[in-house]
Structure formats: C-alpha cells, structure tokens
Design a protein around this motif. Structure first.
Motif, mmCIF file in Angstrom:
data_model
loop_
_atom_site.group_PDB
_atom_site.id
_atom_site.type_symbol
_atom_site.label_atom_id
_atom_site.label_comp_id
_atom_site.label_asym_id
_atom_site.label_seq_id
_atom_site.Cartn_x
_atom_site.Cartn_y
_atom_site.Cartn_z
ATOM 1 N N VAL A 1 1.608 -6.952 9.975
ATOM 2 C CA VAL A 1 2.401 -5.913 9.333
ATOM 3 C C VAL A 1 3.794 -6.489 9.085
ATOM 4 C CG1 VAL A 1 3.413 -3.618 9.570
ATOM 5 C CG2 VAL A 1 1.076 -4.042 10.364
ATOM 6 N N PRO B 1 1.641 5.261 0.701
ATOM 7 C CA PRO B 1 1.338 6.075 1.882
ATOM 8 C C PRO B 1 -0.078 6.657 1.823
ATOM 9 C CG PRO B 1 3.565 6.525 1.156
ATOM 10 C CD PRO B 1 2.929 5.632 0.102
ATOM 11 N N ALA C 1 1.361 0.733 9.981
ATOM 12 C CA ALA C 1 -0.071 0.738 9.677
ATOM 13 C C ALA C 1 -0.864 1.302 10.837
ATOM 14 C CB ALA C 1 -0.549 -0.683 9.381
ATOM 15 N N CYS D 1 0.825 -1.206 0.000
ATOM 16 C CA CYS D 1 0.000 0.000 0.000
ATOM 17 C C CYS D 1 0.859 1.255 0.000
ATOM 18 C CB CYS D 1 -0.893 0.018 1.234
ATOM 19 S SG CYS D 1 -1.883 -1.480 1.445
ATOM 20 N N ASN E 1 -1.837 2.900 5.513
ATOM 21 C CA ASN E 1 -0.409 3.149 5.633
ATOM 22 C C ASN E 1 -0.228 4.546 6.214
ATOM 23 O OD1 ASN E 1 2.319 3.630 5.286
ATOM 24 N ND2 ASN E 1 2.376 3.035 3.141
ATOM 25 N N GLY F 1 6.811 -1.384 7.065
ATOM 26 C CA GLY F 1 6.117 -0.105 7.142
ATOM 27 C C GLY F 1 5.353 0.040 8.441
ATOM 28 N N LEU G 1 3.710 0.150 2.645
ATOM 29 C CA LEU G 1 3.263 -0.735 3.713
ATOM 30 C C LEU G 1 3.024 -2.109 3.110
ATOM 31 C CD1 LEU G 1 2.058 -1.377 6.552
ATOM 32 C CD2 LEU G 1 -0.159 -0.644 5.599
ATOM 33 N N GLY H 1 -4.827 1.942 1.936
ATOM 34 C CA GLY H 1 -4.941 0.631 2.576
ATOM 35 C C GLY H 1 -6.254 -0.014 2.215
#
Length: 133
Positions: A66, A49, A71, A47, A100, A69, A106, A52
């Motif tokens: 995760v 920034p 989340a 994902c 993210n 990154g 992410l 998501g």
C-alpha cells in the motif's frame, strides 16, 4: 573485437501509460516482459473508493504494498486493514484480493515473481493473461 554488455536500460515510469483494468481501477505497468524483464512484473494500481481487485490467484508469489490510502486486503479467508508503507507477502496459489476502504484514491504496487501477468479470478471461468510480449 571486444564483446560488450548491452547498455543499461532506463525505464521512465511517468511516460508509461495508465490503463483501465476495470471500472474505477487504473493500472501502470512499470516492469514486465514488455520491457524485457525475465522474472519480475511490477505494476501500480490507482483505485477509487470501494474498488480494487476481486478475489484471484497467481501461480507465483506476490508482494502487495500500500503506497497511499487505506486498503482492506483479503488473503486465504483472512481480512486486514492495511495502511501506507506496509506490504503483504502473498504465497503462490493463495486466494487474495483488495479494495479501497478509504475516502481518497488507493495506490498499491504489486510485484510478481514472473514477467508475464497471469491471474485466475473467482468470478470468471477463463484465465486472464496480460502483458505478454
């Protein structure tokens, strides 16, 4: 004649395609009914920034991990910042989503207790169903 079990199936994940599920979100399905799984669906999402998965529910339990990154994960009205190597257990029927909140990509891995991906989204009237054989 001797009956033998079928040969072991190896899944080479790097050869599995990436798909755009929504703008800024790429998905790689690792295990599902498409590869003859019967009770699991495992996929990774990458994902951008700020992006998501919107709030949604599944009829089955899910583990959301995760991998890389940072989340922000929402579960039944609660929100937490989650770092790599941390998982969230999401009960069946629980409203959840994530985005993210970091500056890089992410990467999350989702494991659902069903081989066919199904989700119902807050912002859509219809059931979204993917990866049916």
């Amino acid at each position: 004649m001797i009956d033998r079990e079928p040969a072991m199936d190896l899944l080479e994940h790097e050869t599995q395609p990436l798909e755009a599920w929504r703008d800024g979100v790429m998905t790689r399905m690792r295990v599902s009914a498409l590869v003859k799984a019967h009770q699991l669906c495992i996929f990774e999402q990458f994902c951008d920034p700020g992006l998501g998965a919107p709030l949604h529910i599944h009829a089955v339990e899910e583990v959301l991990e995760v991998m890389e990154g940072v989340a922000e994960i929402h579960l039944n009205g609660e929100s937490r910042i989650v770092q790599p190597n941390v998982s969230v257990l999401i009960p069946a029927g629980a409203k959840h989503g994530f985005k993210n909140v970091g500056t890089g990509i992410l990467k999350v891995r989702a494991t659902l207790a069903a081989s066919i991906f199904e989700a119902s989204y807050d912002d859509r009237a219809e059931l979204s169903r993917r990866y049916t054989p």
